[in-house]
Structure formats: C-alpha cells, structure tokens
Design a protein around this motif. Structure first.
Motif, short mmCIF file in Angstrom:
data_model
loop_
_atom_site.label_atom_id
_atom_site.label_comp_id
_atom_site.label_asym_id
_atom_site.label_seq_id
_atom_site.Cartn_x
_atom_site.Cartn_y
_atom_site.Cartn_z
N THR A 123 0.88 -1.11 -0.03
CA THR A 123 -0.03 -0.15 -0.02
C THR A 123 1.18 1.23 -0.02
N PRO A 124 1.08 1.97 -1.14
CA PRO A 124 1.90 3.07 -1.07
C PRO A 124 1.57 4.20 -0.41
N THR A 125 2.34 5.02 -0.11
CA THR A 125 1.86 6.52 0.53
C THR A 125 0.83 7.15 -0.32
N LYS A 126 1.45 7.34 -1.77
CA LYS A 126 0.77 7.80 -2.67
C LYS A 126 1.02 6.94 -3.95
N ARG A 127 0.17 7.33 -4.97
CA ARG A 127 0.42 6.76 -6.32
C ARG A 127 0.48 8.19 -7.22
N VAL A 128 1.65 8.19 -7.93
CA VAL A 128 2.05 9.58 -8.60
C VAL A 128 2.13 9.38 -9.99
N LEU A 129 1.57 9.96 -10.68
CA LEU A 129 1.97 10.10 -12.19
C LEU A 129 2.71 11.29 -12.22
N PHE A 130 4.08 11.01 -12.68
CA PHE A 130 4.90 12.27 -12.61
C PHE A 130 5.35 12.57 -14.07
N ILE A 131 4.94 13.67 -14.60
CA ILE A 131 4.73 14.03 -16.09
C ILE A 131 6.08 15.17 -16.26
N GLU A 132 6.94 14.84 -17.17
CA GLU A 132 8.00 15.61 -17.61
C GLU A 132 8.20 15.77 -19.06
N ASP A 133 8.87 16.73 -19.53
CA ASP A 133 9.08 16.99 -21.18
C ASP A 133 9.75 15.91 -21.62
N SER A 147 14.15 17.09 -11.22
CA SER A 147 13.07 16.19 -11.13
C SER A 147 13.60 14.76 -10.78
N HIS A 148 14.68 14.29 -11.35
CA HIS A 148 15.24 13.04 -10.92
C HIS A 148 15.20 12.84 -9.51
N ASP A 149 15.93 13.93 -8.84
CA ASP A 149 15.89 13.75 -7.38
C ASP A 149 14.49 13.75 -6.69
N ILE A 150 13.57 14.48 -7.41
CA ILE A 150 12.20 14.26 -6.67
C ILE A 150 11.71 13.06 -6.86
N VAL A 151 11.89 12.34 -8.06
CA VAL A 151 11.29 11.02 -8.30
C VAL A 151 12.00 9.93 -7.10
N THR A 152 13.14 10.14 -7.28
CA THR A 152 14.09 9.21 -6.30
C THR A 152 13.51 9.56 -4.94
N SER A 153 13.30 10.52 -4.33
CA SER A 153 12.88 10.80 -3.03
C SER A 153 11.24 10.27 -2.83
N MET A 154 10.55 10.59 -3.90
CA MET A 154 9.19 9.98 -3.74
C MET A 154 9.34 8.41 -3.51
N VAL A 155 10.23 7.72 -4.46
CA VAL A 155 10.03 6.31 -4.47
C VAL A 155 10.77 5.83 -3.17
N GLU A 156 12.05 6.18 -2.89
CA GLU A 156 12.98 5.66 -1.94
C GLU A 156 12.61 6.05 -0.40
N GLN A 157 12.30 7.32 -0.20
CA GLN A 157 12.27 8.04 0.99
C GLN A 157 10.76 7.98 1.44
N LEU A 158 9.70 8.22 0.56
CA LEU A 158 8.37 8.40 0.83
C LEU A 158 7.64 7.17 0.64
N ALA A 159 8.22 6.15 0.08
CA ALA A 159 7.41 5.13 -0.33
C ALA A 159 6.18 5.21 -1.45
N CYS A 160 6.15 6.31 -2.16
CA CYS A 160 5.19 6.28 -3.28
C CYS A 160 5.22 5.47 -4.47
N ASP A 161 4.32 4.93 -5.21
CA ASP A 161 4.45 4.29 -6.10
C ASP A 161 4.51 5.26 -7.41
N VAL A 162 5.40 5.22 -8.17
CA VAL A 162 5.70 6.68 -9.29
C VAL A 162 5.73 5.95 -10.58
N THR A 163 4.98 6.43 -11.35
CA THR A 163 4.94 6.40 -12.91
C THR A 163 5.54 7.30 -13.51
#
Length: 483
Positions: A123-133, A147-163
């Motif tokens: 069960t993720p903290t959040k499911r995030v759709l991350f849209i970049e150029d 943006s790479h750092d934000i995605v990495t933090s979302m996945v590894e520190q915040l336990a989000c599922d990121v697409t």
C-alpha cells in the motif's frame, strides 16, 4: 499479469511486492523455507504449490518480490501435456481456494480495471503520475536533475508508487532507461503526450497525484485532463513550475538590445494562463514562490535542490585549471550563449592578466547535432562532453565558472559545484538567485562585463585565502540549504 506480452514493456520492468510469482523461477531463503516446511504436499505432483507458498510467506509478513532484472527461459508444459496439466490445475485451484479463502477475500475482485491496482501488494503512501518533457535523466541537466531527485525521493524516502511519463515519446529504449531510475519506478518509455488520454482511461481512479513538471506542460495537458476528469477521480494535480521563465526572457531581450513587446506582468499572465489546472503549486525558490502568490496561485510550496556534501576533497595546491559544467540542448541554450561569450570576450582578457598556463574544460550533455568543439575553437578550451562520473573533474580543477547572462529559477550547477568543494565565480544574477554573499560564499562578477569577470577569476584562482574561505562557506551553505 501481462501474459503473452513482450517482456520489454514498461509495465513488466519495475520491481514490486506481489501476492505471488510463478514457480518458473523462485528463490527463497533456505532457513525460511524449512521453517514453512517447504511446498504443501497436498498439491503434489504439481500446480498451485508455489502460489500457496507465496501466500504463506505473505501471511508470515515476508515480502514476495517480482524483479525484472532476473531473466529465465521457461519451456511451458515441458514436463506434461496441456490436457493433463489443465486437469491438475483445476483440481489444485479448488484446494488453493479452500486453504486460503480468508486471504483471498481481502483481495480485489478480478476485473480489467482492478488489475493495475492488484499488481502490487504494497500500500503506497501515494500513487504518483510524474509527467516531464522527457524522461528525467540526470545527465540532461536543465532542471531534469532536480526532477530525477524528486522522483528518487518519492520512491525511496516516501514509499510512493511512481509512474514516469514523458510528454515527448522517446525514440526507442536506450541502454540506461531503467538503470538511471529507482528500480521501483515504472518508466513509460514507449508513450508520449498523444497516448496520455487512453493511458489515463485505462487506469481509472488509480493515481492520487498527477505531478506536472514545468509550467508550459500545464497548457499541453489542460484539454487532456479535462477529457479524463472522471478517470482521474480525486487525484490532486500539482504544478511544479521548475522556474519562472518571464524574467529570463526579459533579460535575454535586453542582452540582444531588443525592446520587449509586452510588460513583465503581461508575460507572466501568459506564462501561467493554464495554471488553474492544478490545485497545488511548487516553486524552486522563495522569489519564484512570491511571484506565484502575486498571480493568485495558492497554495505554494518551495522545493529546491538536493545535494550531499563531499567533505574530503583535494586542497588548493593540488588543483589546476577552470571547469564549466552544463547541458547544451540547442543553439538557444543559456549555457551555450554564456560559453560563447566567455571564450570570445573573457578568455582573451584572462590570458593577459592570469599569466600562467591553464585550461577551460567543458563537461555536460551536448546535443549531437551541435559541433561544440568547432563553436568553442580555442587552444585553451577542451570539450569533454557527458561523463559518467564527474567527481574527478570537480576534484582536479581549481575553480568553477558560471558566466550565465540570462537565467530563471535557481542554478543547479552552483549547488553541485559547491557541494563538491569547488569554489565558484558566477554572474551576479546567479548569485542573487541563490542569495549567496559575494566574497564569502561565492565570487560575483558583473553580468556581461568581460574585464570584471576575468578579474574575479584571477583573484579566486590565485588568492588561496579567498579560495579556502569561499569553499568553506559554500559547503556550509549546502549543508544548511540543500538537505
């Protein structure tokens, strides 16, 4: 899940915790397997024994992990025929349901729309759709590193599922498509803006957050988000502005001697005309945050750059030469403009006053259509291009230069150079953006003034006391401001 699909597709290529994996290839710790007494013999000779084992592992509070980095070739029905296998499956399926009825009752009903949620047990903290150029590879610079750092933090520190979803569809899958990102991030390398509506409709109610990187993408996404409103459900749309561009445009026009056709306020209104697609806003600096609030965009949070200080790097006497780091994507790049100016106008002055041998090395992604060595043809200039590990360059050069003449947001390059223990000479417009003190944290040169920039480089290059003071204070700034 994904039966008969090619194993290269994005959905099959990220690590996740699951209810079970096929017995075609399972690895279990020996001690744990013994504790669970191995496969249940009620399923002998075959089928559903591995599914049952995985469910028992999950009940035991252990994770069953699907890892696409493991590759095996499985000859299906290699030990029995289809008919015989089908009969055994039907019998053992009933046994499995009876034995695990309570566990199964906690799971989603099988349906086309539920399967994307059911593909992971966590069960993720959040499911995030991350849209970049573009897919935010670190080597691209220009905000993609952040943006790479934000995605990495979302996945590894915040336990989000990121697409990760690019606006511009990549041309094929490149070697580091997956290795460049956290292994639990889903990287949609085979899709682009034209596929987004169908993609959202295929995942109704799945995402908690739609994170839009860069203000200009709000306008591109506005009609798609409206069309997919039902599929988005209660998802929060976040607009990460990355940088407010209007001021940079005004600086560029002034540099070119052109009179702007619109006022700064009019340009800001145009830049943010589609911002109302979002419910929350991210700015990269306090200055940009205030601009957003002035435009009536609330709530605004500030998310800058993340840096890890390297404390033990070579000292003054073990360093030589000058370093420039920055990505060059096109001929309109601020990095390219500043480099051309530095080589044409600053280097000749610097050669006269420095009076010692030195090189200017240029590191960073270079668009292959741009012949940078030709554009920067000078015996003191060496174009290195993209490097896998830039640390040796930070460790061997004496100073870092950032001669930018028009800019927006905050310059990642300054934070990175400082974190690596390399003192900086930068245009005063960049110093104002980071809020650092001239002569204390950084050496600030008058923007676009060749003589002043050359003098500042000479002073920092040859004055060891200044060099050590600036390095020490810049490192302290990174510790305080970039955690």
């Amino acid at each position: 899940y994904l039966r008969d699909q090619t194993p290269d597709i994005p959905e099959a290529n990220y690590v996740r915790s699951v209810d079970f994996c096929s017995g075609a290839f399972l690895m279990v710790r020996t001690a744990l397997l013994k504790e669970l007494t191995g496969f249940d013999t009620d399923y002998a000779p075959a089928y559903f024994e591995e599914t049952d084992l995985c469910v028992r592992l999950n009940k035991y509070n252990m994770e069953v992990v699907y890892d696409p980095a493991v590759v095996v070739l499985h000859y299906e029905y290699g030990t029995s025929g289809n008919h015989e296998s089908g009969q055994m499956m039907a019998i053992n399926f009933q046994k499995f349901k009876e034995k695990n009825n309570t566990y199964i009752a906690t799971k989603l009903q099988r349906s086309e729309h539920n399967i994307v949620k059911a593909r992971s047990t966590r069960t993720p903290t959040k499911r995030v759709l991350f849209i970049e150029d573009y897919l935010p590879f670190r080597h691209l610079g220009s905000g993609f590193t952040r943006s790479h750092d934000i995605v990495t933090s979302m996945v590894e520190q915040l336990a989000c599922d990121v697409t990760l979803y690019p606006v511009f569809r990549p041309i094929g899958m490149v070697e580091d498509t997956y290795t460049a990102f956290p292994d639990r991030a889903e990287v949609m390398w085979n899709k682009g803006l034209e596929d987004l509506a169908a993609f959202l409709h295929s995942r109704p109610g799945y995402y908690d957050v739609v994170w839009i990187a860069r203000t200009h993408n709000a306008e591109r996404l506005k009609p798609i988000l409206a069309e997919c409103n039902a599929a988005l459900g209660r998802a929060t749309v976040v607009l990460d502005t990355e940088a407010v561009a209007a001021g940079r445009t005004m600086q560029k026009l002034a540099l070119q001697g052109e009179t702007p056709q619109h006022s700064l306020e009019e340009m800001l209104q145009k830049e943010f005309r589609a911002a109302q697609v979002a419910q929350q806003f991210i700015a990269v600096s306090a200055q940009d945050a205030q601009t957003l609030r002035t435009l009536g965009l609330e709530p605004v949070n500030i998310l800058g750059h993340q840096q890890q200080v390297r404390r033990f790097t070579p000292g003054y006497t073990n360093r030589h030469d000058i370093l420039f780091v920055g990505a060059i994507h096109d001929l309109e790049s601020p990095n390219l403009e500043s480099l051309l100016w530095f080589v044409k106008d600053v280097l000749p002055v610097l050669e006269q006053i420095l009076q010692e041998d030195f090189k200017l090395r240029v590191c960073g992604y270079m668009n292959p259509t741009i012949d940078l060595p030709e554009l920067l043809a000078h015996p003191r200039v060496e174009c290195v291009g993209r490097v896998e590990d830039i640390s040796p360059y930070y460790d061997s050069h004496r100073i870092f230069v950032a001669p930018t003449r028009f800019a927006a947001g905050i310059p990642y390059k300054l934070h990175e150079a400082a974190a690596n223990g390399l003192p900086i000479v930068a245009s005063d417009i960049l110093c104002k953006q980071v809020g650092w003190v001239n002569g204390t944290d950084i050496v600030a040169a008058q923007t676009g003034n060749p003589a002043d920039f050359a003098q500042c480089v000479k002073e920092l290059y040859q004055n060891r006391e200044l060099w050590e003071r600036v390095r020490r204070n810049a490192l302290r700034r990174i510790v305080l401001e970039n955690n």
